[in-house]
Design a protein around this motif. Structure first.
Motif, PDB file in Angstrom:
ATOM      1  N   GLY B  83       9.909   0.727  21.417  1.00 38.73           N
ATOM      2  CA  GLY B  83       8.936  -0.233  21.934  1.00 38.73           C
ATOM      3  C   GLY B  83       8.179   0.360  23.110  1.00 38.73           C
ATOM      4  O   GLY B  83       7.028   0.018  23.377  1.00 38.73           O
ATOM      5  N   LYS B  84       8.829   1.255  23.801  1.00 36.61           N
ATOM      6  CA  LYS B  84       8.252   1.822  25.009  1.00 36.61           C
ATOM      7  C   LYS B  84       7.339   3.004  24.730  1.00 36.61           C
ATOM      8  O   LYS B  84       6.342   3.192  25.413  1.00 36.61           O
ATOM      9  N   THR B 150      13.159  -3.559  25.482  1.00 35.46           N
ATOM     10  CA  THR B 150      12.229  -3.416  26.581  1.00 35.46           C
ATOM     11  C   THR B 150      10.895  -2.855  26.092  1.00 35.46           C
ATOM     12  O   THR B 150      10.833  -2.122  25.112  1.00 35.46           O
ATOM     13  N   GLY B 151       9.820  -3.266  26.777  1.00 34.76           N
ATOM     14  CA  GLY B 151       8.490  -2.802  26.409  1.00 34.76           C
ATOM     15  C   GLY B 151       7.869  -3.579  25.277  1.00 34.76           C
ATOM     16  O   GLY B 151       6.982  -3.094  24.588  1.00 34.76           O
ATOM     17  N   THR B 152       8.337  -4.789  25.050  1.00 37.25           N
ATOM     18  CA  THR B 152       7.794  -5.590  23.960  1.00 37.25           C
ATOM     19  C   THR B 152       7.236  -6.897  24.520  1.00 37.25           C
ATOM     20  O   THR B 152       7.489  -7.243  25.672  1.00 37.25           O
ATOM     21  N   THR B 153       6.499  -7.608  23.667  1.00 37.02           N
ATOM     22  CA  THR B 153       5.996  -8.902  24.106  1.00 37.02           C
ATOM     23  C   THR B 153       7.145  -9.894  24.283  1.00 37.02           C
ATOM     24  O   THR B 153       7.028 -10.848  25.035  1.00 37.02           O
ATOM     25  N   GLU B 155       9.835  -9.608  25.798  1.00 35.37           N
ATOM     26  CA  GLU B 155      10.268  -9.587  27.186  1.00 35.37           C
ATOM     27  C   GLU B 155       9.477 -10.599  28.029  1.00 35.37           C
ATOM     28  O   GLU B 155      10.028 -11.320  28.839  1.00 35.37           O
ATOM     29  N   VAL B 172      19.209  -8.278  29.680  1.00 36.46           N
ATOM     30  CA  VAL B 172      19.792  -6.938  29.516  1.00 36.46           C
ATOM     31  C   VAL B 172      18.774  -6.102  28.741  1.00 36.46           C
ATOM     32  O   VAL B 172      18.634  -6.267  27.530  1.00 36.46           O
ATOM     33  N   PRO B 173      18.043  -5.254  29.430  1.00 37.87           N
ATOM     34  CA  PRO B 173      17.015  -4.491  28.734  1.00 37.87           C
ATOM     35  C   PRO B 173      17.635  -3.334  27.951  1.00 37.87           C
ATOM     36  O   PRO B 173      18.486  -2.629  28.464  1.00 37.87           O
ATOM     37  N   GLU B 175      16.769  -0.148  24.805  1.00 37.92           N
ATOM     38  CA  GLU B 175      15.681   0.671  24.279  1.00 37.92           C
ATOM     39  C   GLU B 175      15.429   0.450  22.790  1.00 37.92           C
ATOM     40  O   GLU B 175      14.312   0.318  22.362  1.00 37.92           O
TER      41      GLU B 175
END
Lengths: 404, 338
Positions: B83-84, B150-153, B155, B172-173, B175
């Motif tokens: 996602g990142k 993490t790095g997604t909508t 979130e 809790v992020p 990957e």
């Protein structure tokens, strides 16, 4: 005089820049410098051109926009409506926290293990060798992931503490070790607790002056006081007495299972602990080697001389060997501190929200400002590392061999 | 002298940079391979099988574009992205096309400078919990520990949802989907939240799939679609109309089975235009006349791809719902081939 001047200026030709050894190195250096600056300018220009072509010119305005995401571990107040800048600061503090705790633990472990590796006890020395070689020779990222995996697979879930048929129980009804982290009792500062805190701080100042006084006394009279126990007494007793005099203003809050998780007390997240364990065990192995090298650098004659003077082995180590070994230990220790701090950027592997996770992770991703975020991130690490270097160099100057 | 060299270099770099950003189609043809960004492994959407061959709903779209452009559905280099890393990979040109359950949002379209070529799956963010937790609604999740990619909508939606409902939570992020699965299954988080389709796909891989349930709340709109970089409209058009060809084929009843028959010519002029036997649509888009035949030839039309990868007959078991054709009450709708 006038003649000499004339020949010097009159006979200067451009070719001398290359053929005259007086000028040649200067010429080469200037040319290399120009080429280097040209290369740097090309890189910067290439970046700006390409960013402009992408329609994303360099800018830092996004830092003042609302971040929109939550961070689990916050040392300062933060919610999803705060700015990206504040999110970065929260991350920065998390980085500093893990770096500081990691350095402290790694130093303590490293010194102990380094000394133990030199032990005459065969088992202890070999065990320490095995520890050092295993930790030094496996990448730290694997240790981080490994410790997290062990953490979440081995420890019980908070659910296991629930109900009558609970499979896990709290230690002394105060400590809960779950796979989400450790829950510890936390102090609550009630009315009048300021007095206790002030007294405690004063005790620390008192210990410093007592230490100075005891040293002066020892040098004057030769008598040795049991300073450790007296210092411990000064540290604890006044604060405890004031605590009871003030009517116990500081109380402990115990973690309790409420809803999905334990609530109350101090919560140390699994990500923080896993990261801390891996980083400090890994770095401790290197520090142990530095300590061993430092101790071995001190000639054995020093130890023998100390024994001849009647010093016991413990005092020989702390008064004769270690102070001299420090001179050898400190420089590599500085670079281990820097390594640990930089390695903490691997935190994202276990979901620890350090500055790489906030500014270099979610903020970068949500705003799409790769160049700006990475540049800021590099700047942050640079400043942290240079600060550590500076502090440690000051310390190094104070312990290094004084040449008079 | 030195200054003019410097300026000359800068000018040359500027020209080169400008030239490099145009003509993705030519680049792909020159490379002979399409670099397609997919997820790091989400069963049904993009995952390598036992032989290391990528398959799935998003993967099939990559293969369809490769078939249209290069004539070979295997001429795809799949680049797993998290996602990142996905947007950086696309923006930097590391990949030509991103088909990775990516939500079409204003800021991604406008600010991150991407072009979404359409929607291939209408989704929404959901929550998965263990059944024995006794939770029946997302509004009962106050204080829960939530795993998020993490790095997604998701979130941002999650932060908004819990704030709007005055609830607290512990994020809790993580990957990748695989890490989330590990944390969720070991009980390090109570809830796993992502797009409902992703949850269904993840649950399908659990040993005890029945012990987990998706909560009824869908807290966001997540139109997922493939995307390309801004600034190359021809390449965007090819990706867009590849998707539309798949959708139109289902609407017109062109399947993998009857493709040859349809390609021979029919009485329906739109089918003929799609198949390239009538008109010159292929030429207009910069491809040959049979491009759409190859697209459909990869794995059939949109409906067939859906059923084969994530449909009710698969372990993931998603119903068409919003993703039915507009004629069936869904939202899947292609502009006409004309």
């Amino acid at each position: 005089m006038a003649m000499a001047d004339q020949t010097a200026s009159g006979s200067f030709r451009l070719s001398m820049l290359i053929y005259d050894t007086r000028y040649r190195s200067m010429t080469i250096q200037i040319i290399v410098l120009m080429l280097f600056m040209l290369g740097a300018a090309w890189l910067v220009d290439n970046m700006l051109t390409n960013l402009a072509a992408l329609g994303k010119p360099l800018g830092f305005r996004f830092l003042s926009d609302a971040a929109g995401y939550d961070i689990n571990q916050r040392l300062i107040e933060y919610n999803s409506q705060d700015t990206h800048l504040r999110a970065a600061v929260v991350g920065l503090l998390n980085t500093l926290l893990v770096a500081f705790l990691g350095c402290v633990i790694a130093t303590v472990l490293g010194v102990v293990i380094g000394v133990m590796r030199l032990s005459k006890n065969w088992i202890v020395a070999r065990l320490m060798t095995v520890y050092i070689e295993t930790f030094r020779n496996v990448p730290v990222l694997l240790w981080i992931v490994f410790s997290m995996a062990i953490f979440i697979e081995v420890l019980p879930q908070p659910n296991a503490f629930r109900g009558d048929a609970a499979t896990a129980s709290m230690l002394f009804d105060a400590f809960a070790f779950t796979n989400r982290g450790f829950y510890l009792p936390g102090p609550i500062f009630g009315d009048g607790s300021m007095a206790v805190v002030v007294v405690f701080l004063l005790s620390i100042v008192g210990i410093y002056f007592f230490g100075k006084w005891a040293k002066a006394r020892q040098e004057a009279t030769g008598e040795i006081l049991p300073t450790f126990w007296i210092k411990l007494g000064i540290l604890i007793l006044p604060a405890v007495i004031v605590h009871f005099v003030m009517g116990q203003p500081i109380t402990l809050e115990y973690p309790e299972l409420k809803g999905f998780n334990f609530q109350g007390g101090i919560y140390m997240r699994n990500s923080l602990i896993a990261l801390l364990v891996a980083l400090s065990l890994y770095t401790a192995a290197f520090i142990a080697e530095a300590v061993r090298a430092g101790i071995m650098a001190i000639s054995h004659g020093q130890t023998e001389a100390a024994s001849a003077l009647g010093l016991r082995p413990k005092r020989t180590m702390s008064l004769v060997v270690l102070p001299q070994a420090m001179r050898v230990i400190i420089p590599p220790l500085i670079s281990q501190y820097l390594n640990l701090t930089k390695n903490s950027s691997l935190a994202i592997a276990v979901g620890y929200m350090d500055i790489t996770g906030t500014l270099g992770g979610i903020t970068l991703n949500q705003t799409g400002r790769e160049m700006e975020c990475i540049m800021l991130l590099m700047l942050c690490y640079l400043i942290i590392s240079l600060s550590i270097s500076m502090v440690m160099n000051i310390y190094n100057n104070s312990v290094k061999l004084k040449e008079r | 002298m030195k200054k003019s060299v410097l300026l000359g270099t800068i000018a040359a770099v500027g020209v080169l940079a400008g030239a490099a950003s145009a003509g993705t189609l030519d680049d792909v043809k020159a490379n002979g391979v399409l670099k397609c960004g997919v997820s790091t492994g989400l069963v049904g959407f993009a995952a390598p099988d036992a032989n290391g061959v990528w398959g799935g709903f998003d993967v099939t779209f990559c293969r369809a574009v490769a078939a249209a452009v290069l004539g070979d559905s295997d001429a795809v280099e799949f680049v797993p992205t998290t996602g990142k890393t996905r947007f950086t990979a696309l923006a930097s040109g590391e990949i030509d096309l991103l088909a990775r359950n990516t939500t079409w949002t204003f800021s991604r379209d406008v600010d991150l400078k991407f072009t979404f070529v359409g929607v291939n799956y209408y989704d929404g963010q959901g929550f998965m919990v263990r059944k024995d937790l006794g939770v029946t609604s997302a509004t009962e999740l106050d204080g829960a520990t939530v795993c998020i990619q993490t790095g997604t909508t998701t979130e941002l939606n999650l932060a908004d949802y819990f704030r709007a409902n005055g609830m607290s939570y512990e994020p809790v992020p993580i990957e990748t989907n695989a890490e989330a699965q590990q944390q969720y299954l070991s009980g390090a988080c109570d809830v796993y939240t992502t797009d409902a389709s992703g949850l269904a796909a993840t649950r399908a891989t659990f040993e005890d799939a029945d012990a987990h349930t998706l909560l009824p709340e869908i807290i966001s709109k997540e139109p997922l679609g493939p995307l390309v970089r801004h600034g190359d409209d021809q390449w965007g058009d090819i990706a867009r109309w590849t998707l539309n060809a798949l959708i139109t084929a289902e609407e017109l009843g062109v399947t993998q089975a009857n493709l040859a028959e349809m390609a021979a010519g029919t009485s329906n002029p739109e089918i003929n235009r799609l198949m390239g036997t009538e008109g010159s649509l292929g030429e207009m888009i910069g491809l040959d006349a049979e491009w759409a035949q190859r697209v459909i030839g990869v794995a059939g039309n949109y409906g067939e791809v859906f059923e084969a990868n994530i449909g009710e007959s698969t372990a993931i078991g998603l119903s068409r719902g919003l993703n039915a054709q507009w004629t069936q009450g869904g939202l899947i709708y292609s502009p006409p081939f004309r």
